[in-house]
Write an enzyme that holds these catalytic residues in place. Structure first.
Site, PDB file in Angstrom:
ATOM      1  N   GLY A   1      68.783  -6.377  37.591  1.00 43.94           N
ATOM      2  CA  GLY A   1      68.314  -5.143  36.947  1.00 43.94           C
ATOM      3  C   GLY A   1      69.379  -4.674  35.961  1.00 43.94           C
ATOM      4  O   GLY A   1      70.271  -5.435  35.563  1.00 43.94           O
TER       5      GLY A   1
ATOM      6  N   ARG B   1      64.843  18.269  40.403  1.00 43.01           N
ATOM      7  CA  ARG B   1      63.685  17.650  41.052  1.00 43.01           C
ATOM      8  C   ARG B   1      63.458  18.132  42.480  1.00 43.01           C
ATOM      9  O   ARG B   1      62.318  18.290  42.912  1.00 43.01           O
ATOM     10  CB  ARG B   1      63.858  16.128  41.057  1.00 43.01           C
ATOM     11  CG  ARG B   1      63.688  15.566  39.693  1.00 43.01           C
ATOM     12  CD  ARG B   1      63.880  14.079  39.671  1.00 43.01           C
ATOM     13  NE  ARG B   1      63.646  13.607  38.311  1.00 43.01           N
ATOM     14  CZ  ARG B   1      63.879  12.368  37.908  1.00 43.01           C
ATOM     15  NH1 ARG B   1      64.372  11.470  38.755  1.00 43.01           N
ATOM     16  NH2 ARG B   1      63.627  12.017  36.673  1.00 43.01           N
TER      17      ARG B   1
ATOM     18  N   HIS C   1      60.067  12.627  43.645  1.00 44.40           N
ATOM     19  CA  HIS C   1      59.859  13.007  42.243  1.00 44.40           C
ATOM     20  C   HIS C   1      58.647  13.929  42.163  1.00 44.40           C
ATOM     21  O   HIS C   1      57.628  13.671  42.809  1.00 44.40           O
ATOM     22  CB  HIS C   1      59.631  11.743  41.413  1.00 44.40           C
ATOM     23  CG  HIS C   1      59.715  11.976  39.938  1.00 44.40           C
ATOM     24  ND1 HIS C   1      58.775  12.691  39.252  1.00 44.40           N
ATOM     25  CD2 HIS C   1      60.628  11.582  39.017  1.00 44.40           C
ATOM     26  CE1 HIS C   1      59.110  12.742  37.969  1.00 44.40           C
ATOM     27  NE2 HIS C   1      60.236  12.064  37.798  1.00 44.40           N
TER      28      HIS C   1
HETATM   29  C1  LIG Z   1      59.038   4.237  37.847  1.00 44.72           C
HETATM   30  C2  LIG Z   1      60.495   4.611  37.693  1.00 44.72           C
HETATM   31  C3  LIG Z   1      60.930   5.289  36.570  1.00 44.72           C
HETATM   32  C4  LIG Z   1      62.273   5.631  36.424  1.00 44.72           C
HETATM   33  N1  LIG Z   1      62.682   6.296  35.307  1.00 44.72           N
HETATM   34  C5  LIG Z   1      63.983   6.589  35.140  1.00 44.72           C
HETATM   35  C6  LIG Z   1      64.455   7.208  33.948  1.00 44.72           C
HETATM   36  O1  LIG Z   1      63.704   7.452  33.019  1.00 44.72           O
HETATM   37  N2  LIG Z   1      65.770   7.498  33.846  1.00 44.72           N
HETATM   38  C7  LIG Z   1      66.651   7.214  34.849  1.00 44.72           C
HETATM   39  O2  LIG Z   1      67.835   7.493  34.685  1.00 44.72           O
HETATM   40  N3  LIG Z   1      66.236   6.599  35.980  1.00 44.72           N
HETATM   41  C8  LIG Z   1      64.939   6.282  36.140  1.00 44.72           C
HETATM   42  N4  LIG Z   1      64.529   5.657  37.291  1.00 44.72           N
HETATM   43  C9  LIG Z   1      65.530   5.172  38.242  1.00 44.72           C
HETATM   44  C10 LIG Z   1      66.170   3.914  37.692  1.00 44.72           C
HETATM   45  O3  LIG Z   1      65.256   3.210  36.910  1.00 44.72           O
HETATM   46  C11 LIG Z   1      66.669   2.983  38.795  1.00 44.72           C
HETATM   47  O4  LIG Z   1      67.426   3.698  39.721  1.00 44.72           O
HETATM   48  C12 LIG Z   1      67.550   1.892  38.197  1.00 44.72           C
HETATM   49  O5  LIG Z   1      66.893   1.267  37.114  1.00 44.72           O
HETATM   50  C13 LIG Z   1      67.934   0.875  39.236  1.00 44.72           C
HETATM   51  O6  LIG Z   1      68.568  -0.199  38.599  1.00 44.72           O
HETATM   52  P1  LIG Z   1      69.304  -1.299  39.450  1.00 44.72           P
HETATM   53  O7  LIG Z   1      69.871  -2.263  38.468  1.00 44.72           O
HETATM   54  O8  LIG Z   1      70.221  -0.651  40.395  1.00 44.72           O
HETATM   55  O9  LIG Z   1      68.153  -1.985  40.308  1.00 44.72           O
HETATM   56  P2  LIG Z   1      66.783  -2.737  39.906  1.00 44.72           P
HETATM   57  O10 LIG Z   1      66.424  -2.565  38.507  1.00 44.72           O
HETATM   58  O11 LIG Z   1      65.800  -2.334  40.946  1.00 44.72           O
HETATM   59  O12 LIG Z   1      67.150  -4.267  40.106  1.00 44.72           O
HETATM   60  C14 LIG Z   1      67.417  -4.812  41.374  1.00 44.72           C
HETATM   61  C15 LIG Z   1      67.653  -6.296  41.220  1.00 44.72           C
HETATM   62  O13 LIG Z   1      68.138  -6.809  42.439  1.00 44.72           O
HETATM   63  C16 LIG Z   1      67.491  -8.017  42.731  1.00 44.72           C
HETATM   64  N5  LIG Z   1      67.503  -8.171  44.185  1.00 44.72           N
HETATM   65  C17 LIG Z   1      67.180  -7.249  45.129  1.00 44.72           C
HETATM   66  N6  LIG Z   1      67.336  -7.773  46.359  1.00 44.72           N
HETATM   67  C18 LIG Z   1      67.781  -9.031  46.197  1.00 44.72           C
HETATM   68  C19 LIG Z   1      68.127 -10.085  47.087  1.00 44.72           C
HETATM   69  N7  LIG Z   1      68.009  -9.972  48.429  1.00 44.72           N
HETATM   70  N8  LIG Z   1      68.551 -11.261  46.555  1.00 44.72           N
HETATM   71  C20 LIG Z   1      68.637 -11.439  45.215  1.00 44.72           C
HETATM   72  N9  LIG Z   1      68.314 -10.475  44.337  1.00 44.72           N
HETATM   73  C21 LIG Z   1      67.899  -9.292  44.825  1.00 44.72           C
HETATM   74  C22 LIG Z   1      66.111  -7.901  42.125  1.00 44.72           C
HETATM   75  O14 LIG Z   1      65.601  -9.174  41.830  1.00 44.72           O
HETATM   76  C23 LIG Z   1      66.431  -7.103  40.843  1.00 44.72           C
HETATM   77  O15 LIG Z   1      66.757  -7.989  39.808  1.00 44.72           O
HETATM   78  C24 LIG Z   1      63.200   5.292  37.434  1.00 44.72           C
HETATM   79  C25 LIG Z   1      62.762   4.594  38.554  1.00 44.72           C
HETATM   80  C26 LIG Z   1      61.419   4.273  38.691  1.00 44.72           C
HETATM   81  C27 LIG Z   1      61.005   3.566  39.943  1.00 44.72           C
END
Ligand SMILES: Cc1cc2nc3c(=O)[nH]c(=O)nc-3n(C[C@H](O)[C@H](O)[C@H](O)COP(=O)(O)OP(=O)(O)OC[C@H]3O[C@@H](n4cnc5c(N)ncnc54)[C@H](O)[C@@H]3O)c2cc1C
Length: 559
Positions: A12, A274, A230
């Protein structure tokens, strides 16, 4: 055996930002991800990313930091918050220089919209598809640096040798083999835990894997009781309608057509934080002023042109699910499970208590959100702390360059998997997961109280017991989603126990934790973080970590 200097688990925004930072610094880095990186939940982020650019009104990182501290209900660590807000403008420019297309003001500067709990309009955005645009920008950078991505690899365990992080074990979904991924530093960026609840705005892959893995490797999870609901998710399917709608001026209405938010937040109305807005909505519904169990999000006065230009996806999502066109009709919405403020405990550099192991993004608890996150700060956190954890991981490697392949962890994971696959009778994971979802949604929701929380804890203990004899019916080696779903359910239960136990133990109301039996914030006893440690039954709670204060002392919080 796969071998790299730095291995990032998750593709992500946090994971990709970490990998790009490491690659730019010349490190041998790889990403291990259970799905293709651009399918990560980050791509669903709509509303935007915060930075005090001051493009619409005067603003400063210090103002941004204060808003976060207040938003966090004074539980956020102020040194980490200051570090994030200070770095934010630099990171936006960094993204822009790598081709990220932000929406613009008429004079060409990056546009910024108002968001809840913010003193100035400081949320940068790309219409209402901000996450997707940033995700693709980072993907291009991964390609540019030819970063190796192991996609469809499911990480099951962390390896620790001589007290130092030494890699992970990953299940290759294509051939069903467990593989040892050896590294000198590991960065967890595995995202959220939304699937713990029956309805959530989160994607199907938000299953707390990193949290369960960290717990089982002996790391504590911090502030897990703080779960964000939310204010605007669709009743039909739990899908999010971004805060950008209210940022652009949408109203919240009850059955009487009243803009009720001003009763609860006289100054900010719909743009209070929120936790405040979700509680207000739920109160309206509980007191009988809802519309078929919902309240209404009204965009009509914004006009067709503005809706189509700034909020096209929101209109489409609502139209698909409800058949209602936001241009002409208000949309029924509910508070929905959205975000985990808690996560793997780290310091402000993303370092955990195990040397060589880092965490960033939603899976981490750096403590920039405290008891309640402000909209737009999560994308910011992924970018700032993704980069920061990579820098510190590289520093760690300089003084800790040894490779320590952990054959014993591989062996124990192989044994665990064969035992699970060897069973032919028992309950299947989806049924157990349903019980976890039901109790979390009923007993660990917006308003909480002792009897219900105890019920959640009892139910979760039962689900943990049931998992000991869970059966995986699919014994095949290719894309065994039955097995993966079972492992995810286990991680979700681990994390859910921390949420419920933390919520019961914290006898006060602060941010997203609203106890009807303890309605007041209690700064005398509860200006502490909660740490949950793994045990065989329920987590052990520990309150030894104090909140870090730099400039701001706790005050009454009102909007
Ligand atoms: C619908 C929605 C809208 C949002 N809008 C906003 C916004 O406008 N502004 C804001 O600031 N925040 C927003 N948020 C929150 C924000 O988007 C997320 O908190 C943030 O993008 C999370 O990013 P991340 O990289 O931590 O995880 P993610 O993007 O969830 O990525 C997780 C990664 O980990 C990998 N993974 C997980 N478990 C394993 C495993 N066991 N083995 C290998 N790989 C694994 C997955 O494949 C994925 O690639 C929103 C959230 C949602 C759900």
């Amino acid at each position: 055996m796969i071998k790299h200097d730095v291995v990032v688990i998750g593709g992500g925004l946090a994971g990709m930002r970490a990998a790009v930072e490491a690659a730019e610094r010349g490190a041998d880095v790889a990403i291990v991800s259970k799905m293709h990186p651009v399918r990560s939940h980050s791509g669903a982020a709509q509303g935007g990313i915060n930075a005090a650019l001051g493009n619409r009104e005067d603003d400063s990182p210090l103002n941004h930091a204060f808003d976060c501290v207040k938003g966090s209900d004074y539980l956020g660590d102020q040194d980490a918050i200051e570090a994030m807000c200070e770095d934010a403008p630099r990171q936006i420019i960094w993204l822009e220089h790598r081709g990220c297309i932000f929406s613009r003001l008429p004079d060409g500067r990056i546009a910024q919209r108002p968001f809840g709990g913010a003193g100035s309009p400081r949320t940068c955005y790309s219409a209402d598809v901000t996450g997707l645009v940033i995700l693709h920008t980072l993907w291009e950078q991964l390609e540019r640096f030819k970063v190796k991505v192991y996609e469809e690899y499911f990480c099951t365990a962390l390896c620790v040798e001589d007290g130092v992080g030494s890699g992970v074990v990953a299940y290759n979904l294509r051939n069903g083999e467990l593989e040892l991924v050896t590294a000198k530093a590991v960065i967890f960026a595995t995202g959220g835990l939304g699937r713990m609840y029956a309805k959530t705005t989160n994607g199907y892959a938000s299953t707390a894997d990193g949290l369960g893995i960290a717990l089982r490797a002996g790391l504590p999870l911090m502030d897990m009781e703080f779960v964000q609901f939310h204010p605007t998710s669709l009743k039909e399917n739990g899908v999010l309608l971004s805060e950008a709608a209210r940022g652009e001026g949408a109203y919240l209405l009850n059955a009487d057509g009243e803009r009720f938010m001003f009763k609860y937040a006289p100054n900010k109305g719909e743009l209070a934080s929120r936790d405040v807005v979700s509680r207000a909505e739920w109160t309206e519904i509980l007191e009988g002023r809802g519309v078929e169990g919902c309240v209404l999000l009204d965009l009509r006065h914004l006009g067709r042109e503005k809706i189509l230009e700034r909020l096209p996806q929101i209109r489409e999502l609502a139209l698909d699910a409800t058949g209602k066109d936001a241009i002409n009709e208000p949309i029924p919405i509910l508070p929905g499970m959205h975000y985990a403020m808690g996560g793997i405990e780290t310091d402000k550099n993303g370092a955990t208590r195990i040397p060589g192991v880092y965490a960033a993004g939603e899976t981490a608890c750096v403590s920039v959100h405290g008891a309640n996150r402000l909209g737009g700060n999560s994308l910011l956190e992924t970018i700032v702390f993704g980069a920061r954890s990579a820098r510190h991981a590289i520093d760690h490697i300089k003084s800790n360059g040894q490779v320590r392949p952990s054959e014993k962890t591989l062996k124990s994971e192989q044994d665990r998997m064969s035992e699970m696959l060897g069973r032919s009778r028992g309950e299947r994971a989806p049924q157990i997961r349903k019980r976890m979802n039901a109790t979390m949604s009923k007993n660990c929701f917006i308003f909480r109280e002792k009897t219900q929380l105890q019920q959640a804890i009892d139910d979760l203990r039962e689900t943990r017991e049931a998992m000991k004899s869970v059966v995986v019916m699919d014994k095949s080696k290719t894309f065994n989603t039955d097995l993966v779903g079972t492992l995810e359910t286990q991680f979700l239960i681990d994390a859910a126990q921390c949420v419920a136990t933390g919520a019961l133990s914290r006898t006060e109301s602060r941010g997203a934790q609203a106890r009807t039996d303890y309605p007041e914030r209690d700064d005398t006893n509860w200006l502490v973080h909660s740490l949950a440690w793994y045990t065989d039954s329920a987590p052990r709670m520990d309150y030894s970590r104090k909140v870090t204060f730099t400039k701001w002392q706790p005050e009454v919080r009102s909007y």
